[in-house]
Scaffold this motif. Sequence first.
Motif, PDB file in Angstrom:
ATOM      1  N   ARG A   1     -31.175   0.622 -19.272  1.00 51.49           N
ATOM      2  CA  ARG A   1     -29.733   0.426 -19.130  1.00 51.49           C
ATOM      3  C   ARG A   1     -29.371  -0.067 -17.727  1.00 51.49           C
ATOM      4  O   ARG A   1     -28.508  -0.938 -17.569  1.00 51.49           O
ATOM      5  CB  ARG A   1     -29.003   1.729 -19.457  1.00 51.49           C
ATOM      6  N   GLN A   2     -30.040   0.462 -16.729  1.00 49.95           N
ATOM      7  CA  GLN A   2     -29.725   0.062 -15.358  1.00 49.95           C
ATOM      8  C   GLN A   2     -30.176  -1.364 -15.049  1.00 49.95           C
ATOM      9  O   GLN A   2     -29.454  -2.123 -14.406  1.00 49.95           O
ATOM     10  CB  GLN A   2     -30.375   1.047 -14.370  1.00 49.95           C
ATOM     11  N   VAL A   3     -31.368  -1.744 -15.532  1.00 46.59           N
ATOM     12  CA  VAL A   3     -31.852  -3.089 -15.218  1.00 46.59           C
ATOM     13  C   VAL A   3     -30.998  -4.147 -15.913  1.00 46.59           C
ATOM     14  O   VAL A   3     -30.892  -5.285 -15.439  1.00 46.59           O
ATOM     15  CB  VAL A   3     -33.345  -3.245 -15.606  1.00 46.59           C
ATOM     16  N   LEU A   4     -30.350  -3.764 -16.998  1.00 45.07           N
ATOM     17  CA  LEU A   4     -29.489  -4.692 -17.727  1.00 45.07           C
ATOM     18  C   LEU A   4     -28.348  -5.198 -16.842  1.00 45.07           C
ATOM     19  O   LEU A   4     -27.899  -6.333 -16.988  1.00 45.07           O
ATOM     20  CB  LEU A   4     -28.936  -4.010 -18.976  1.00 45.07           C
ATOM     21  N   THR A   5     -27.900  -4.368 -15.907  1.00 42.90           N
ATOM     22  CA  THR A   5     -26.796  -4.773 -15.025  1.00 42.90           C
ATOM     23  C   THR A   5     -27.212  -5.854 -14.029  1.00 42.90           C
ATOM     24  O   THR A   5     -26.361  -6.488 -13.410  1.00 42.90           O
ATOM     25  CB  THR A   5     -26.253  -3.567 -14.232  1.00 42.90           C
ATOM     26  N   THR A   6     -28.514  -6.085 -13.886  1.00 41.98           N
ATOM     27  CA  THR A   6     -28.989  -7.086 -12.927  1.00 41.98           C
ATOM     28  C   THR A   6     -28.978  -8.502 -13.486  1.00 41.98           C
ATOM     29  O   THR A   6     -29.072  -9.462 -12.719  1.00 41.98           O
ATOM     30  CB  THR A   6     -30.412  -6.750 -12.435  1.00 41.98           C
ATOM     31  N   TYR A   7     -28.891  -8.636 -14.818  1.00 46.65           N
ATOM     32  CA  TYR A   7     -28.912 -10.000 -15.372  1.00 46.65           C
ATOM     33  C   TYR A   7     -27.867 -10.239 -16.460  1.00 46.65           C
ATOM     34  O   TYR A   7     -27.832 -11.318 -17.060  1.00 46.65           O
ATOM     35  CB  TYR A   7     -30.309 -10.357 -15.893  1.00 46.65           C
ATOM     36  N   THR A   8     -26.998  -9.262 -16.726  1.00 47.87           N
ATOM     37  CA  THR A   8     -25.860  -9.467 -17.629  1.00 47.87           C
ATOM     38  C   THR A   8     -24.598  -8.958 -16.930  1.00 47.87           C
ATOM     39  O   THR A   8     -24.676  -8.336 -15.870  1.00 47.87           O
ATOM     40  CB  THR A   8     -26.016  -8.716 -18.968  1.00 47.87           C
TER      41      THR A   8
END
Length: 321
Positions: free
Chosen positions: A266-273
């Motif tokens: 969930r956290q890494v999703l904020t880096t590319y969306t």
Amino acid sequence: MRRLLAGLTAGTFLLATAACGSSDGSGSSDASSGGITSVKVGIIPILDVAPIYLGQQKGIYKKHGLKVSMTAAQGGAAIVPGVVSGQFQFGFSNMTSLMIAQTQNVPVQAVVNGVASTGVDGKDFGATVVKKGSPIKSAKDLEGKKVAVNTLKNINDTTVRQSVRKAGGDPSKVKFVELAFDQMPAALDKGEIDAAMAVEPALSTIKSQGGTEIASSYVDVAKDLTVAMYFTSNQYAQKNPAVVKKFKEATEEALKYADDHPDEVRQVLTTYTKIPSTLLPQLILPSWPAEPNLDSVRTLAKLGQEDGIYKSAPDLDKLIP
């Protein structure tokens, strides 16, 4: 080759124009430096590819001797020409795009699993949804309606049609329009489309606007459907078997890491969306098994033939060696 690639979808034209170039992976995109090989990967900026971002972040690819860089595209149909032309060494694509390519003799082969359905109706990372207050209550009601998919004549056409079939409707009466996943929430909210086959994080965005799921379309095709895989060109695989092996092993490790660490996904999703942090807890995560479910891919291929997506039956033995 240009003609074959252009035939994947009309939307692939820009990448297809480069398709006559070399695909041997030579040049700086595949240069080795200090034991590290740099590779470019064509991806779709959606939840599905979180493992490759996590793998990069956690040093998994570096441990396997790779430095990966990602380039975003709208769908697998646009990524296939990029891989064949040598623009990317690897790509992420839904299975239908890969099967279309294989039936048109485009030289690609799957390398490692990408993403799979949860297999749970009503709790999957992809679903057919409608806006708040819509009179559409089931997939049967999609007859004559405008439904958004990220790429026309592709996997999401088939999955939506299968939901309509299962609900007792006529799938040939659905009107599909092409729209990027991240544009679906606004289009649905404005009434520009009647429904959308959305995946996370667009799915949670639509639900946060009051949207309603009317079908778990991946689940309707097959339980635990293999939705997508990472792939390369035949030529690159033949000339760079060691790199392909490293990519496969590193990605398998990254897939397992993602499955085991949902909060980090969930956290890494904020880096590319552009998903708001407030929606992160609501996301339905997919399954990331190391191995593809070949029976589910065969079912998808059969349904695609019924829909007229393939001119001939895909040879899965060649596509998934």
